[in-house]
Design a protein around this motif. Structure first.
Motif, short mmCIF file in Angstrom:
data_model
loop_
_atom_site.label_atom_id
_atom_site.label_comp_id
_atom_site.label_asym_id
_atom_site.label_seq_id
_atom_site.Cartn_x
_atom_site.Cartn_y
_atom_site.Cartn_z
N ALA A 23 0.84 -1.20 0.00
CA ALA A 23 0.00 0.00 0.00
C ALA A 23 0.87 1.26 0.00
CB ALA A 23 -0.93 0.00 1.21
N ALA A 24 1.93 1.25 0.81
CA ALA A 24 2.83 2.41 0.86
C ALA A 24 3.50 2.64 -0.48
CB ALA A 24 3.87 2.21 1.96
N GLY A 32 3.48 11.03 -3.64
CA GLY A 32 4.70 11.58 -3.07
C GLY A 32 4.74 11.41 -1.56
N TYR A 33 5.92 11.50 -1.02
CA TYR A 33 6.10 11.26 0.42
C TYR A 33 5.30 12.24 1.27
CZ TYR A 33 8.28 10.63 4.93
OH TYR A 33 8.49 10.39 6.27
N LEU A 108 11.21 9.63 -4.77
CA LEU A 108 12.48 9.88 -4.11
C LEU A 108 13.18 11.09 -4.71
CD1 LEU A 108 14.64 8.99 -2.09
CD2 LEU A 108 15.54 7.48 -3.85
N GLU A 109 13.16 11.22 -6.03
CA GLU A 109 13.75 12.40 -6.66
C GLU A 109 13.11 13.69 -6.18
OE1 GLU A 109 13.71 12.13 -10.92
OE2 GLU A 109 15.61 11.06 -10.95
N ARG A 110 11.78 13.66 -6.04
CA ARG A 110 11.05 14.87 -5.62
C ARG A 110 11.21 15.15 -4.13
NH1 ARG A 110 6.76 12.26 -8.34
NH2 ARG A 110 5.73 11.98 -6.35
N SER A 111 11.33 14.12 -3.32
CA SER A 111 11.23 14.27 -1.87
C SER A 111 12.54 14.11 -1.13
CB SER A 111 10.23 13.23 -1.33
OG SER A 111 8.99 13.35 -1.96
N ILE A 117 13.07 12.24 5.82
CA ILE A 117 13.69 11.10 5.13
C ILE A 117 15.12 11.36 4.66
CG2 ILE A 117 11.53 10.01 4.44
CD1 ILE A 117 11.97 11.22 1.63
N GLN A 118 15.71 12.46 5.06
CA GLN A 118 17.08 12.75 4.63
C GLN A 118 18.05 11.63 4.99
OE1 GLN A 118 17.94 16.68 6.15
NE2 GLN A 118 17.52 17.59 4.15
#
Length: 186
Positions: A23-24, A32-33, A108-111, A117-118
């Motif tokens: 689901a995630a 997006g995150y 991941l690219e966007r967030s 999440i760094q």
């Protein structure tokens, strides 16, 4: 007399954990995150919201677990050492033209700069790109050389996001091969 109904949803700890991961993956890929909440994930997985924390620790931990199931850079590194700069150049040129196939990698690219999440992103970068690439190299400063080559990939992704996709040419591949040769040289 009616037959008893059964719930077709898989049961058990591992099945529930997998439903939450699935689901995630879908929700992070679609929204997006930042836009996805733990409540949304639990509802989509038909799971108790507390189980997300129990199995993954946090939303960021869940995002990290989702990333573990995503494609890695390792297959690109397979092959002889002499042709590695060319393989990297061809892959980088393809990235000039296309977003990553995985919706989660696009997320991941966007967030990547999101504070939650760094650390997850840093670890993923290290384990899926930097360390495997450094392991392919001989001589001094393998980590520094792997960082330089990785910076080229990250720069290409940043340019594509800001300027749009570009169809790579044969000359682009040749230039990128030279860049990767320089990055990876002892």
């Amino acid at each position: 007399m009616d037959a008893p109904t059964t719930d077709a949803r898989p049961r058990g700890r591992e099945a529930t954990r997998q439903r939450i991961l699935d689901a995630a993956r879908v929700l992070f890929g679609e929204h997006g995150y930042e836009q996805v909440t733990v409540r949304m994930i639990a509802a989509a997985a038909d799971a108790n919201i507390a189980l997300v924390g129990r199995y993954f620790g946090s939303k960021a931990g869940l995002f990290g677990a989702v990333l573990e199931g995503e494609p890695t850079f390792v297959a690109l590194l397979a092959g002889d050492h002499a042709s590695l700069p060319r393989r990297l150049a061809e892959y980088a040129a393809e990235r000039m033209h296309h977003d990553p196939e995985s919706p989660v990698l696009r997320t991941l690219e966007r967030s990547a700069a999101h504070p939650e999440i760094q650390d997850v992103v840093r670890e993923r970068l290290r384990t899926s790109i930097l360390d495997p690439l450094a392991a392919q190299l001989d001589g001094p400063d393998v980590q520094a050389r792997a960082r330089m080559a990785t910076a080229v990939f990250l720069g290409i992704g940043a340019m594509r996001r800001r300027l749009g996709p570009e169809q790579p040419t044969a000359a682009d591949v040749e230039r990128l091969t030279a860049v990767f040769e320089a990055c990876l040289a002892e």
